[in-house]
Design an enzyme around this catalytic site. Structure first.
Site, mmCIF file in Angstrom:
data_model
loop_
_atom_site.group_PDB
_atom_site.id
_atom_site.type_symbol
_atom_site.label_atom_id
_atom_site.label_comp_id
_atom_site.label_asym_id
_atom_site.label_seq_id
_atom_site.Cartn_x
_atom_site.Cartn_y
_atom_site.Cartn_z
ATOM 1 N N HIS A 3 -2.335 8.451 6.059
ATOM 2 C CA HIS A 3 -2.647 7.160 5.457
ATOM 3 C C HIS A 3 -4.075 6.793 5.885
ATOM 4 O O HIS A 3 -4.900 6.469 5.061
ATOM 5 C CB HIS A 3 -1.620 6.120 5.907
ATOM 6 C CG HIS A 3 -1.755 4.804 5.210
ATOM 7 N ND1 HIS A 3 -1.802 4.694 3.853
ATOM 8 C CD2 HIS A 3 -1.858 3.536 5.695
ATOM 9 C CE1 HIS A 3 -1.925 3.407 3.510
ATOM 10 N NE2 HIS A 3 -1.970 2.687 4.602
ATOM 11 N N HIS B 27 -9.612 2.531 0.181
ATOM 12 C CA HIS B 27 -8.168 2.337 0.170
ATOM 13 C C HIS B 27 -7.809 1.707 -1.173
ATOM 14 O O HIS B 27 -8.158 0.564 -1.441
ATOM 15 C CB HIS B 27 -7.745 1.434 1.325
ATOM 16 C CG HIS B 27 -6.268 1.296 1.464
ATOM 17 N ND1 HIS B 27 -5.373 1.952 0.648
ATOM 18 C CD2 HIS B 27 -5.510 0.565 2.331
ATOM 19 C CE1 HIS B 27 -4.143 1.634 1.009
ATOM 20 N NE2 HIS B 27 -4.200 0.789 2.016
ATOM 21 N N CYS C 259 0.794 -1.228 0.000
ATOM 22 C CA CYS C 259 0.000 0.000 0.000
ATOM 23 C C CYS C 259 0.830 1.284 0.000
ATOM 24 O O CYS C 259 0.283 2.380 0.004
ATOM 25 C CB CYS C 259 -0.961 -0.019 1.174
ATOM 26 S SG CYS C 259 -1.930 -1.542 1.169
#
Lengths: 97, 353, 399
Positions: free
Chosen positions: C294, C329, C161
């Site tokens: 994040h 996400h 990620c």
């Protein structure tokens, strides 16, 4: 819960615990550990077997697949997966298969 | 002023076993379409608690990485940079099979977690407690070279003084079958070595090769890495210009190259690029290595290990020699060239030190 | 603006909140998220999860890109081509051969969207074989390079990620070292059954809209997206008379070295990545005016990141928000779309809201920004963390 004094219940519990140990060794790929190495009251996490959070997720799937018990919150695992004793007791009470 | 960069440690796990002094003496050309790795025992390096979740590729990577660090006497490098073409193929395939076969039920996380492309670099960092820069490049046959390029820039800058750079590729069963279907891997009933090959496709094998690169020259230093360049597309007719530009940038001419290390894979459709490269250089020794370690996206990392070893030894064993030219001068500048199916071309230049 | 960092001269984006810059900006300002039930992936988890899905079918994407019949572009590749093309188009003029141009892309899922569809069928149906070679992570980068006509340095990063942040970082390094004059950097990831089920086994998918930094957050919503930035050297900026949109001033990557998937309690890796970014930028923490966190809305990430932010900024916490409640996400693309959001924030002098936030986390002394609001922004920080303890921070500065 069934009568703790019931002899059949005791035998069933002992069998369940043996079965559980075998399955844990298999799904967690604990190559160097035998069923006899795990005591019923040994802590599974931290000291003891040394399992971690990923193992806890594996055990949640094991509960579902083998015993039909669905745990939706990983936090529930904390108390249930303390030892073979606590796991077996929870399974005996909640299993649907 | 650019700093010099040295290869101070090498490690590998290959179809010919692990990196060792008599590696080339004991090696034999591969003849099968898919070749197994000769694996070492991992017990001393990886605890059973860690190993139980690791696929072959992760273990191979950890082993090769530790060899490379040990040779260079480095405990914790400043950065870890890896390259892999297909990543943790075994676990990806395992998780995907579970998803498909069990119709999205009773899935467990371990294979998914380990399927991430950066798993090997991450597991090495975790094992070493290395909190530094941690990158993984995944671009077919320049995966490893991209990692080296990144490392060179950081070492040139002085951002890092020693970097662990490596490559791993494992082969899982179904993926290998699919690669046979599209002719990347030779059919299973073809048994040709790279040199004998008259057919398309290559003999594949898994491998892991790691290096400790450092700013500092030591008694262990194999050689210096001068430069490298990557390009996605180079036609055979553009190859002379591609090579020439790279050499010129480094102040060299064709005749300054004492040996060529070529990525010959025995694929009759694509080895022409290497023949073309050989023709550019007049009477220069040409070497090959994929006959020993097989083809995978990152097997060119082993080519670099081999070049480093020979430059350090100032000797070339017969098993690595591709053409019949014999070496009649010191092995100073060695040029490595690799591509895969006519794409992802790389040139790497090393020099004796 | 020499010394300000590497010039960002173009941006392109596609996500569940818009297929253009303008649509994305409008959605962010009006607080309109792109989270819905999944339509384009055939999964049994359909009714249990919410996703940031781009509402174009593969056929529609192929039409938008004018791909010929019989192409073998995966969804990941098509999203990537779409956003990268938009980034290049935003430059106005761009001759790919005039300067040393490269592409550093990133993806986590690669061509898995087709592999999971045809995994077994490949063995029986040769007509599907052109998709076999699209499985690896490098395939989408090659497709994007071909689509844009780039012949040069093309490579791919896959660090879960944090991937796109790392692609941006590598691109900046290549410019600084003079190895490239221009580089297109970013990431692309399509939703797939593989990743949906993977995250589901980790029990970190929320069955509601995700709530970053909320005490009662239940996990993340997955999404799909692609975004690319064009970075150009000072020389190109001068010669082509570009007006940079913003500068990439700093970057840092560090490893948590704590656990394969979980972040450490004190956010050590995140802390180190931010420190490195400050060093590269030559800035102190107090110079940061906004943080695009994040903030995945998993219990573990937001706690670890929150603690790392408090360690860095202590009592002087800048405005911060996670935009993942808008887009989900988007894995390898996350850092690229959030880089675009940071650049827009700098251009418009506006901070975007953290949707769905209600209650401050009991472990933290700070709360995210919940409304879009004007703010004086000189420098903004963007965090991205991935599996394997991979932590990256980028600092963008106003042009």
């Amino acid at each position: 819960m069934q009568q703790p004094n019931n002899i059949i219940y005791k035998i069933e519990m002992a069998e369940l615990k043996e079965e559980l140990k075998g399955k844990i060794i298999e799904v967690l790929n604990l190559e160097d550990i035998a069923v006899a190495d795990i005591a019923d009251s040994d802590p599974l996490f931290g000291e003891g077997l040394g399992l971690d959070s990923i193992d806890a997720l594996e055990l949640i799937v094991l509960m579902d697949k083998e015993y039909g018990i669905k745990l939706s919150d990983p936090k529930q695992g904390k108390s249930i997966f303390q030892s073979i004793d606590t796991m077996a007791a929870y399974i005996a009470e909640n299993r649907t298969k | 002023m650019k700093r010099s960069i040295y290869i101070n440690g090498i490690g590998a796990v290959t179809a010919q076993g692990v990196w060792r002094a008599d590696f080339f003496v004991e090696s034999h050309p591969l003849q099968h379409a898919v070749n197994a790795v000769q694996q070492p025992s991992y017990k001393e390096l990886i605890s059973p608690a860690m190993a139980r979740r690791m696929s072959r590729g992760i273990k191979m990577g950890i082993y090769a990485a530790q060899q490379a660090l040990d040779e260079a006497h480095i405990t914790i490098p400043d950065a870890i940079i890896t390259g892999t073409g297909l990543g943790c193929s075994e676990d990806s395939e395992k998780f995907l099979r579970n998803v498909l076969d069990n119709e999205e039920q009773f899935l467990t996380p371990t294979a998914f977690i380990q399927s991430t492309h950066n798993t090997v670099a991450a597991q090495i960092a975790l094992r070493l407690g290395c909190k530094g820069y941690n990158f993984t490049y995944v671009n077919r046959s320049v995966s490893f070279e991209s990692a080296v390029l990144d490392a060179l820039m950081q070492l040139h800058d002085g951002e890092a003084s020693s970097i662990l750079v490596g490559a791993v590729d494992e082969i899982s069963d179904h993926t290998a079958r699919l690669l046979q279907l599209i002719g990347y891997i030779k059919p299973s009933d073809v048994h040709e070595t790279v040199k004998e090959s008259k057919s398309p496709g290559a003999n594949y094998a898994e491998s892991a090769t790691f290096f400790t690169l450092s700013q500092e020259k030591t008694a262990q230093s194999y050689c210096e890495i001068l430069d490298l360049c990557l390009q996605n597309k180079v036609s055979q007719s553009e190859l002379p210009t591609f090579v020439d530009k790279f050499l010129k940038k480094n102040g060299l001419q064709l005749q300054d190259i004492d040996a060529l290390v070529l990525g010959y894979s025995g694929d009759s459709d694509f080895d022409g690029w290497y023949e073309q490269a050989e023709q550019l250089f007049d009477a220069t020794v040409s070497l090959y290595y994929k006959h020993l370690v097989g083809q995978c996206d990152t097997s060119s990392a082993f080519g670099l290990a081999m070049a480093a070893q020979f430059v350090s030894d100032q000797a070339i064993p017969e098993t690595a020699q591709y053409n019949t030219t014999t070496l009649d001068r010191p092995l100073k500048n060695v040029l490595l060239y690799n591509q895969f199916r006519g794409e992802d071309h790389s040139l790497v230049l090393v020099r004796s030190c | 603006m020499a010394g300000a960092g590497v010039a960002i001269t173009g941006i392109g984006i596609i996500s569940s909140i818009g297929k253009t810059m303008e649509e994305s900006q409008q959605a962010l300002l009006s607080g309109t998220h792109g989270i819905s039930r999944i339509e384009h992936v055939d999964t049994k988890l359909r009714d249990n999860i919410w996703v940031g899905e781009i509402k174009y079918s593969n056929a529609e994407l192929a039409d938008l890109l004018k791909l010929p019949a019989g192409h073998n572009y995966t969804r990941t590749a098509m999203l990537g081509c779409y956003a990268a093309q938009a980034a290049v188009a935003s430059l106005g003029s761009c001759d790919m051969d005039a300067y040393k141009t490269g592409l550093i892309s990133s993806t986590s899922v690669g061509g898995m969207d087709y592999t999971e569809r045809y995994f077994y069928k490949y063995l029986e149906d040769p007509a599907l074989h052109p998709y076999i070679s699209t499985h690896d992570a490098g395939d989408s980068s090659h497709k994007i390079a071909d689509y844009l006509g780039i012949q040069g340095l093309v490579t791919t990063i896959s660090t879960a990620c944090s991937s796109a942040a790392n692609a941006i970082m590598m691109g900046a390094r290549l410019i600084k070292h003079g190895r490239l004059d221009r580089v297109i950097v970013g990431g692309t990831d399509a939703l797939s059954k593989f990743t949906i089920n993977g995250f589901n086994t980790l029990m970190i998918l929320s069955d509601e809209l995700c709530q970053p930094f909320d005490q009662d957050r239940k996990g993340l919503n997955l999404g799909e997206a692609a975004a690319y930035l064009v970075l150009e050297s000072e020389e190109v900026v001068r010669k082509e008379n570009r007006k940079p949109l913003a500068y990439l001033a700093g970057y840092g990557n560090a490893n948590d070295a704590f656990h394969q998937t979980a972040s450490s309690d004190n956010g050590e890796g995140a802390f180190l990545a931010m420190e490195k970014a400050f060093t590269v930028a030559g800035l102190s923490a107090s110079a940061i005016d906004y943080i695009n966190a994040h903030g995945t809305a998993t219990p573990n990430n937001d706690l670890s990141e929150g603690r790392a932010l408090q360690r860095i900024f202590s009592d002087d916490m800048p405005l911060f928000s996670s935009t993942k409640a808008f887009t989900g996400h988007t894995l390898a693309a996350a850092a690229a779309i959030e880089a675009v959001f940071c650049i827009v924030a700098l251009q418009q002098q506006i901070v975007f809201p953290n949707l769905n936030f209600k209650t401050q986390m009991e472990e933290l002394d700070c709360s995210p920004q919940t409304e879009a609001r004007p703010a004086q922004l000189e420098h903004v920080l963007s965090n991205s963390f991935g599996f394997g303890g991979n932590c990256s921070s980028l600092i963008f500065s106003k042009a």
